[in-house]
Design an enzyme around this catalytic site. Sequence first.
Site, PDB file in Angstrom:
ATOM      1  N   TYR A  66      25.346  25.523 -16.909  1.00 48.07           N
ATOM      2  CA  TYR A  66      26.722  25.451 -16.412  1.00 48.07           C
ATOM      3  C   TYR A  66      27.126  23.981 -16.369  1.00 48.07           C
ATOM      4  O   TYR A  66      26.560  23.204 -15.616  1.00 48.07           O
ATOM      5  CB  TYR A  66      26.777  26.072 -15.020  1.00 48.07           C
ATOM      6  CG  TYR A  66      28.155  26.274 -14.418  1.00 48.07           C
ATOM      7  CD1 TYR A  66      29.117  25.262 -14.422  1.00 48.07           C
ATOM      8  CD2 TYR A  66      28.494  27.477 -13.812  1.00 48.07           C
ATOM      9  CE1 TYR A  66      30.369  25.454 -13.856  1.00 48.07           C
ATOM     10  CE2 TYR A  66      29.744  27.685 -13.225  1.00 48.07           C
ATOM     11  CZ  TYR A  66      30.681  26.653 -13.255  1.00 48.07           C
ATOM     12  OH  TYR A  66      31.900  26.849 -12.679  1.00 48.07           O
ATOM     13  N   GLU A  91      30.485  35.945 -12.179  1.00 49.47           N
ATOM     14  CA  GLU A  91      29.894  35.125 -11.130  1.00 49.47           C
ATOM     15  C   GLU A  91      30.372  35.664  -9.805  1.00 49.47           C
ATOM     16  O   GLU A  91      31.564  35.635  -9.507  1.00 49.47           O
ATOM     17  CB  GLU A  91      30.349  33.673 -11.273  1.00 49.47           C
ATOM     18  CG  GLU A  91      29.601  32.923 -12.339  1.00 49.47           C
ATOM     19  CD  GLU A  91      29.914  31.433 -12.307  1.00 49.47           C
ATOM     20  OE1 GLU A  91      29.467  30.737 -13.221  1.00 49.47           O
ATOM     21  OE2 GLU A  91      30.608  30.979 -11.381  1.00 49.47           O
ATOM     22  N   ASP A 108      33.297  23.308  -2.810  1.00 48.20           N
ATOM     23  CA  ASP A 108      34.498  24.038  -3.200  1.00 48.20           C
ATOM     24  C   ASP A 108      35.777  23.386  -2.717  1.00 48.20           C
ATOM     25  O   ASP A 108      35.834  22.808  -1.631  1.00 48.20           O
ATOM     26  CB  ASP A 108      34.423  25.470  -2.653  1.00 48.20           C
ATOM     27  CG  ASP A 108      33.438  26.314  -3.446  1.00 48.20           C
ATOM     28  OD1 ASP A 108      33.671  26.453  -4.661  1.00 48.20           O
ATOM     29  OD2 ASP A 108      32.455  26.789  -2.870  1.00 48.20           O
TER      30      ASP A 108
END
Lengths: 262, 382
Positions: free
Chosen positions: A174, A49, A60
């Site tokens: 995912y 990734e 994040d």
Amino acid sequence: MTRITRKFELLRHEARKAFIPYITAGDPDLKTTEDLILALDEAGADVIELGVPFSDPMADGPVIQRASERALKNRIGVADILPIVERVRRSSDVPILLFSYFNPLLQFAREDLGLRLKEVGVDGVLVTDLIPEEATDFVAEIRQAGLDTVFLVAPTSTDDRIKLIAEYSSGFIYLVARTGVTGLRENISAEVRSIVERVRRYSPLPIAVGFGISKPEHIREVWSYADGAVVGSRLVLEIEKNLGSPLLVESVARLARELIER
Amino acid sequence: MHPLEELRDAYAEARADDSFQREFETLLREYVGRPTPVTFAERLTRYLGGAQVYLKREDLNHTGAHKINNALGQILLARRMGKRRIIAETGAGQHGVATATVCAMTGMQCVVYMGTEDMRRQALNVFRMRLLGADVVGVEAGSRTLKDAINEALRDWVTNVTDTHYLLGSVLGPHPYPMMVRDFQSVIGHEARAQMIERCDRLPDYLIACVGGGSNAMGLFYAFLNDANVKMIGVEAGGRGLSLGEHAARFLDEGGGSIGVLQGTRSYVLQDDRGQIALTHSISAGLDYPSVGPEHAHLHDRGRVEYVSASDQEALAAFQLLTRLEGIIPALESAHAIAHLAKLAPHLSKDEIILVNLSGRGDKDVNTVAELFSREPIGAKN
């Protein structure tokens, strides 16, 4: 068939699970990123990734936020990252999934994004802040170019939502191991296994689990019920610890080997 | 996504529920102090020598700005949804104060994210929030202003979705926020429209409001959108120059924003050619944001609202002008609207009417202004 799908089929035949490291492109510079991809490939990465740094990485945690900041000191964007992929492709066939926020992709190419990613050797795209409801055109365009589109399933996703995500995803799905942002955690929630089972009801695609996976035992646990484990912040932290060191690439690759011990 | 779906459904239900609307209206009246008056600015009108100037006095609301309207609406919604913990972002601190206030009123836990640069600029509001029992968390990332506070609030929200409501303060962010915040703020325009008809027997010719995220402007404009003869002007922060990074004027023709996606919204965004979000500058923390509410982008593209900018200097001069001539100290945000008024009014005839949204009062800004005036005194005339 994409490199990502081919890789997961191969793993299935060999009864193995995928190790999927994440790094931020340009952290600390583009040349190091290129070396890191090759070193991680050699260390046993099944898919890489490759994160596109963004000024406002709202999904994040602090570790990857700092990686974005380091990369953006050199003012880079998608156009600067693609040549790395192109160079990596001369010697490596490791599947590469571009992991990005929507805006850098949008400004890079309002048309033919899929083709332009395809021609340098990118295999798929995951857009953190693009929801399936808004992704119809995007998915059509990327798929038409022969790339995969990966979407995130969260622990709070309802069955209807999982169905929708399954419909828009290709390559793999995912699964976010916990609510919240990327970052290191002590444990993997026991709930993850049951969510993996729920996702399997709606999709035959391989399922990779990420967010918070930072230890060999986490990876073994995830591999016991899912098809792949994504490790991001732990590796990025290793980059940070070795900034300025000639051993940076080697240290990160060694950590990757230790994490998967196979 | 799930929390947004939950919020969308809960708001749709509340919107259609008379008892919810009645409770909201009662508290706007009895707690916030609505309706706010419309004031004829007699000396300012004479000084500018053109159109008649009226001010919609959102500065007279409890807590000193329009922000309380939305904070109140959302806290009632959060309570209805069974949430116990409220998070919010704040730029100038007015939304943070409004949120801390309604949390105290309802007994909810309150966490406010604020850029450390804004905490420095708006120290008084930081203290007010803490007095009200809120936990003010400084955000060190990026430009340390509103945008970074929103990022941090979003990170908190996705981590604590089950018990937490994100009380977003402007017409920004993902659906349903832009619509919901506009609805809660639209009381400004509904009142003003009726007040102008009662006071002047007609509608104003111009509406002027400052635009950061754009909630006070949407709140004023919304009730007038179908009144084709009412011209509307949104005033953005022109900062200290027209190059990228020096201002927050997203609609500027050159050096302004382009279509992008930030924090769940597609709108005009100040950004570089790589899609990285640009730093912004404004003397007023509440206008210091690189994107703008998507409904403003729509009104801009339709040509329904005209967007202009006023510089730091112009806003400071307007701040002083209103203070001296009317005895009203405006927030630096609202001073941008006054600055454009000062440019426009002299060119209009005496029977034309301009209504300016005075979105907040300037008590929070006196330190900033004192600091600037001690460096270089600025006269009242532009």
